[in-house]
Design a protein around this motif. Structure first.
Motif, PDB file in Angstrom:
ATOM      1  N   ALA A 189       1.023  -1.203   0.032  1.00 17.89           N
ATOM      2  CA  ALA A 189      -0.023   0.004   0.097  1.00 17.89           C
ATOM      3  C   ALA A 189       0.807   1.238  -0.100  1.00 17.89           C
ATOM      4  O   ALA A 189       1.902   1.292   0.740  1.00 17.89           O
ATOM      5  N   LYS A 190       0.623   2.078  -0.855  1.00 16.37           N
ATOM      6  CA  LYS A 190       1.149   3.453  -0.884  1.00 16.37           C
ATOM      7  C   LYS A 190       0.273   4.461  -1.593  1.00 16.37           C
ATOM      8  O   LYS A 190      -0.487   4.540  -2.269  1.00 16.37           O
ATOM      9  N   ASP A 191       0.386   5.648  -0.551  1.00 15.55           N
ATOM     10  CA  ASP A 191      -0.608   6.898  -0.999  1.00 15.55           C
ATOM     11  C   ASP A 191      -2.018   6.403  -1.031  1.00 15.55           C
ATOM     12  O   ASP A 191      -2.561   5.639  -0.083  1.00 15.55           O
ATOM     13  N   GLU A 192      -2.664   6.618  -2.066  1.00 14.09           N
ATOM     14  CA  GLU A 192      -4.131   6.009  -2.292  1.00 14.09           C
ATOM     15  C   GLU A 192      -4.289   5.025  -2.835  1.00 14.09           C
ATOM     16  O   GLU A 192      -5.418   4.410  -2.983  1.00 14.09           O
ATOM     17  N   ALA A 193      -3.203   4.111  -3.413  1.00 14.05           N
ATOM     18  CA  ALA A 193      -3.332   2.628  -3.882  1.00 14.05           C
ATOM     19  C   ALA A 193      -2.769   1.624  -3.118  1.00 14.05           C
ATOM     20  O   ALA A 193      -1.949   1.764  -2.328  1.00 14.05           O
ATOM     21  N   ILE A 194      -3.488   0.335  -3.180  1.00 14.90           N
ATOM     22  CA  ILE A 194      -2.920  -0.953  -2.796  1.00 14.90           C
ATOM     23  C   ILE A 194      -2.857  -1.816  -4.215  1.00 14.90           C
ATOM     24  O   ILE A 194      -3.788  -1.876  -4.865  1.00 14.90           O
ATOM     25  N   THR A 195      -1.621  -2.450  -4.394  1.00 17.37           N
ATOM     26  CA  THR A 195      -1.304  -3.195  -5.517  1.00 17.37           C
ATOM     27  C   THR A 195      -0.995  -4.537  -4.862  1.00 17.37           C
ATOM     28  O   THR A 195      -0.244  -4.984  -4.054  1.00 17.37           O
ATOM     29  N   LEU A 196      -1.825  -5.553  -5.717  1.00 16.75           N
ATOM     30  CA  LEU A 196      -1.718  -7.006  -5.074  1.00 16.75           C
ATOM     31  C   LEU A 196      -1.373  -7.775  -6.363  1.00 16.75           C
ATOM     32  O   LEU A 196      -1.832  -7.582  -7.462  1.00 16.75           O
ATOM     33  N   GLN A 197      -0.548  -8.714  -5.974  1.00 17.98           N
ATOM     34  CA  GLN A 197      -0.190  -9.724  -7.028  1.00 17.98           C
ATOM     35  C   GLN A 197      -0.674 -11.064  -6.820  1.00 17.98           C
ATOM     36  O   GLN A 197      -0.096 -11.769  -5.922  1.00 17.98           O
ATOM     37  N   LEU A 198      -1.882 -11.477  -7.360  1.00 15.83           N
ATOM     38  CA  LEU A 198      -2.484 -12.607  -6.865  1.00 15.83           C
ATOM     39  C   LEU A 198      -2.073 -13.619  -7.593  1.00 15.83           C
ATOM     40  O   LEU A 198      -2.200 -14.937  -6.653  1.00 15.83           O
ATOM     41  N   ASN A 199      -1.566 -13.845  -8.777  1.00 10.44           N
ATOM     42  CA  ASN A 199      -0.525 -14.999  -9.228  1.00 10.44           C
ATOM     43  C   ASN A 199       0.372 -14.425 -10.156  1.00 10.44           C
ATOM     44  O   ASN A 199       0.333 -13.168 -10.321  1.00 10.44           O
ATOM     45  N   VAL A 202       5.288   3.109   2.523  1.00  4.77           N
ATOM     46  CA  VAL A 202       4.876   2.116   1.913  1.00  4.77           C
ATOM     47  C   VAL A 202       4.801   0.810   2.808  1.00  4.77           C
ATOM     48  O   VAL A 202       5.556   0.546   3.724  1.00  4.77           O
ATOM     49  N   ALA A 203       3.769   0.425   2.739  1.00  2.00           N
ATOM     50  CA  ALA A 203       3.200  -0.826   3.709  1.00  2.00           C
ATOM     51  C   ALA A 203       2.798  -2.084   3.185  1.00  2.00           C
ATOM     52  O   ALA A 203       2.612  -2.260   2.103  1.00  2.00           O
ATOM     53  N   LYS A 204       3.340  -3.297   3.972  1.00  4.67           N
ATOM     54  CA  LYS A 204       2.999  -4.749   3.330  1.00  4.67           C
ATOM     55  C   LYS A 204       1.546  -4.954   3.607  1.00  4.67           C
ATOM     56  O   LYS A 204       0.884  -4.501   4.844  1.00  4.67           O
ATOM     57  N   VAL A 205       0.999  -5.675   2.540  1.00  2.00           N
ATOM     58  CA  VAL A 205      -0.364  -5.849   2.755  1.00  2.00           C
ATOM     59  C   VAL A 205      -0.625  -7.614   2.629  1.00  2.00           C
ATOM     60  O   VAL A 205       0.022  -8.120   1.866  1.00  2.00           O
ATOM     61  N   TYR A 206      -1.069  -7.906   3.660  1.00  6.26           N
ATOM     62  CA  TYR A 206      -1.554  -9.431   3.690  1.00  6.26           C
ATOM     63  C   TYR A 206      -2.870  -9.715   3.464  1.00  6.26           C
ATOM     64  O   TYR A 206      -3.733  -9.043   3.633  1.00  6.26           O
ATOM     65  N   GLY A 207      -3.009 -11.042   2.959  1.00  3.47           N
ATOM     66  CA  GLY A 207      -4.421 -11.493   2.686  1.00  3.47           C
ATOM     67  C   GLY A 207      -4.452 -12.607   2.302  1.00  3.47           C
ATOM     68  O   GLY A 207      -3.565 -13.682   1.934  1.00  3.47           O
TER      69      GLY A 207
END
Length: 226
Positions: free
Chosen positions: A156-166, A185-190
């Motif tokens: 996550a950074k600023d207004e966006a969260i970017t995820l790599q699902l595969n 810049v923060a790590k996002v778990y899920g």
């Protein structure tokens, strides 16, 4: 020669308004002048064959000289009586993602899309330890902190969260307000469940509540962990 220090795209989708499709580039020239180039397009389309984004129907382009790290506001027509204003703010930050102990994952009037051009969620908001997204393309549970069964999916950074699902699918959530403080810049778990599809719905909960829900799932529902 001009060296690009930041390039990117902005695709803003808002209810009942025309989308804002922008390509931007920050550069510093030989005279140490900071410059911003913006080009607006009528459409951006992802080409599945070439796996590249195509920019179509160029509407206008303009260059700006940035002084004292001031911001630039780009105004585009959203409708006959409404404008969309996109604000560009040059900022040097550390891009090494940090693991947070506890920060609510909060966003508002957000749009979630994938690199195939599909819209997963539109105009939604939530705030909580965990955010759950039921979409026509699967169910996602996201948090800034690790929870049982989760793995690091993106940043996550600023207004966006970017995820790599595969290996082939990238998902991006863009909020109308920052999801994390400036300069971080923060790590996002899920966890992603591609088979659990439904009408677009967003919820928030604690990790404890989610873990109880996951335990109650039928064993035949496998989690996509790639």
């Amino acid at each position: 020669n001009k060296d690009a220090i930041k390039t990117g795209t902005y695709k803003g989708q808002f209810k009942d308004l025309q989308p804002a499709n922008l390509v931007f580039k920050f550069t510093i020239d030989d005279n140490k002048v900071l410059k911003l180039d913006i080009t607006e397009y009528g459409r951006m389309e992802y080409d599945l064959k070439s796996r590249e984004t195509k920019y179509l129907d160029e509407r206008r382009r303009q260059s700006f000289i940035i002084k004292d790290f001031g911001s630039v506001s780009w105004v585009t027509k959203g409708s006959a009586d409404k404008n969309i204003v996109v604000r560009f703010l040059p900022q040097f930050s550390e891009d090494d993602p940090k693991k947070l102990t506890y920060t609510p994952l909060a966003f508002s009037d957000a749009v979630m899309t994938d690199n195939g051009g599909r819209v997963w969620i539109e105009g939604s908001g939530a705030a909580g330890e965990v955010s759950g997204f039921i979409t026509p393309y699967g169910t996602l549970y996201l948090s800034f902190i690790e929870f049982q069964g989760s793995k690091e999916l993106g940043t996550a950074k600023d207004e966006a969260i970017t995820l790599q699902l595969n290996d082939k699918m990238t998902v991006r959530l863009r909020s109308s307000k920052p999801v994390i403080g400036p300069g971080y810049v923060a790590k996002v778990y899920g966890i992603y469940f591609p088979e659990r599809k439904g009408p677009a719905t967003v919820t928030s909960m604690t990790t404890e509540t989610l873990e109880k829900q996951l335990k109650g799932m039928p064993s035949s529902e496998s989690r996509y962990r790639n």
